[in-house]
Write an enzyme that holds these catalytic residues in place. Sequence first.
Site, PDB file in Angstrom:
ATOM      1  N   ASN A   1     -15.158  27.097   2.018  1.00 10.06           N
ATOM      2  CA  ASN A   1     -15.341  25.980   2.943  1.00 10.06           C
ATOM      3  C   ASN A   1     -14.892  26.259   4.369  1.00 10.06           C
ATOM      4  O   ASN A   1     -15.328  25.576   5.297  1.00 10.06           O
ATOM      5  CB  ASN A   1     -14.580  24.739   2.433  1.00 10.06           C
TER       6      ASN A   1
ATOM      7  N   GLY B   1     -12.484  17.167   3.485  1.00  9.48           N
ATOM      8  CA  GLY B   1     -12.948  18.298   2.668  1.00  9.48           C
ATOM      9  C   GLY B   1     -11.816  19.293   2.451  1.00  9.48           C
ATOM     10  O   GLY B   1     -11.079  19.629   3.382  1.00  9.48           O
ATOM     11  N   ASN B   2     -11.692  19.782   1.241  1.00  6.98           N
ATOM     12  CA  ASN B   2     -10.548  20.634   0.883  1.00  6.98           C
ATOM     13  C   ASN B   2     -10.770  22.121   1.113  1.00  6.98           C
ATOM     14  O   ASN B   2     -11.904  22.584   1.043  1.00  6.98           O
ATOM     15  CB  ASN B   2     -10.207  20.404  -0.594  1.00  6.98           C
TER      16      ASN B   2
ATOM     17  N   ASP C   1      -2.778  10.665  -1.612  1.00  6.05           N
ATOM     18  CA  ASP C   1      -1.532  10.969  -2.336  1.00  6.05           C
ATOM     19  C   ASP C   1      -0.532   9.822  -2.182  1.00  6.05           C
ATOM     20  O   ASP C   1       0.163   9.448  -3.123  1.00  6.05           O
ATOM     21  CB  ASP C   1      -0.924  12.274  -1.801  1.00  6.05           C
TER      22      ASP C   1
ATOM     23  N   ARG D   1      -1.658   7.096  -4.442  1.00  4.68           N
ATOM     24  CA  ARG D   1      -1.359   7.463  -5.831  1.00  4.68           C
ATOM     25  C   ARG D   1       0.126   7.255  -6.129  1.00  4.68           C
ATOM     26  O   ARG D   1       0.506   6.702  -7.164  1.00  4.68           O
ATOM     27  CB  ARG D   1      -1.721   8.936  -6.052  1.00  4.68           C
TER      28      ARG D   1
ATOM     29  N   HIS E   1      -1.838  18.840   1.222  1.00  3.83           N
ATOM     30  CA  HIS E   1      -2.539  18.044   0.201  1.00  3.83           C
ATOM     31  C   HIS E   1      -2.939  19.017  -0.918  1.00  3.83           C
ATOM     32  O   HIS E   1      -4.064  19.477  -1.013  1.00  3.83           O
ATOM     33  CB  HIS E   1      -3.774  17.378   0.825  1.00  3.83           C
TER      34      HIS E   1
HETATM   35  C1  LMR Z   1      -8.168  14.735  -4.698  1.00  2.00           C
HETATM   36  O1  LMR Z   1      -6.972  14.876  -4.449  1.00  2.00           O
HETATM   37  O2  LMR Z   1      -8.568  14.008  -5.620  1.00  2.00           O
HETATM   38  C2  LMR Z   1      -9.194  15.453  -3.874  1.00  2.00           C
HETATM   39  O3  LMR Z   1      -8.563  16.136  -2.833  1.00  2.00           O
HETATM   40  C3  LMR Z   1     -10.052  16.342  -4.684  1.00  2.00           C
HETATM   41  C4  LMR Z   1      -9.307  17.500  -5.323  1.00  2.00           C
HETATM   42  O4  LMR Z   1      -9.773  18.628  -5.244  1.00  2.00           O
HETATM   43  O5  LMR Z   1      -8.245  17.274  -5.897  1.00  2.00           O
END
Ligand code: LMR
Length: 274
Positions: free
Chosen positions: A51, A76-77, A105, A108, A133
């Site tokens: 990416n 995008g990761n 996060d 969550r 992340h």
């Molecule tokens: C997430 O944290 O759900 C997203 O960044 C997707 C992943 O690859 O974990």
Amino acid sequence: MELEDCAFPLVRRILRTSSADEAFAGANWGLLVGAVPRREGMERRDLLRINGGIFTTQGQAIAANAADDVRVLVVGNPCNTNCLIAAANAPGVPRERWFAMTMLDENRGRSQLAARARVAVEEVRDLAIWGNHSSTQFPDAYHATISGRPAPEVIRDEDWLQEDFVRIVQQRGAEIIKARGQSSAASAANAVIDTVRRIAQPTGELFSAAVPAPLRGGYDVPDGLVFGYPLRAAAPGQVEIVQGIEHEPWAQAKIDRTRDELLEEREAVKDLIP
Ligand code: LMR
């Protein structure tokens, strides 16, 4: 089609294009969600080489075409390092305009703390996500509050707060992929909206995002590394890193670990950073 069907009151026109120059023309906000997603068994950093290149051209297109006040949120990761790449390829766009998403996060973590304390989720505040992340991030329950009290006074379980809680939040993205066969979608989109709101419509509350580390006030993180911090918006679009937070040695060790991972990621893509 579904965007149209949401009847969003602020949507005036939807333009579909494969040209980044066209997409960012005059943009005040760039939400960089387009990237190859992670699959089961992968870490987000496994996507670096896949990416990373996308974000060089997006950074260049933003610098060349976006509005003077453009702000950018990278989703995008691996989003921290993709943000670093895009910002480095966007000369002229000030570094305080760049963000990578850790609100997912934070959300969550707030849900986990609320469930554990048996309170409504809005009772949980001030939960900062430090660092990357990724599975090294540090969700800091020790400075979070539950119904206005320090979280550790409400949840009297040091092992859970220092180990289980941290691991649950770190691994939640992987758990979602295991459950759905695809990475998170609705909760990620919701976190994008939360992030933009927190930046554009300040409430004075602490929130989490990753930003380029400043020379001073960045908790000794190397200059420019895109690092998750507790933030506060002082005025619309004006975001500051919350200062004066002190960590116990066990927590500082976790922050050091996530910083080191980001340094490794930066090293792996150094050819994409002019
Ligand atoms: C997430 O944290 O759900 C997203 O960044 C997707 C992943 O690859 O974990």
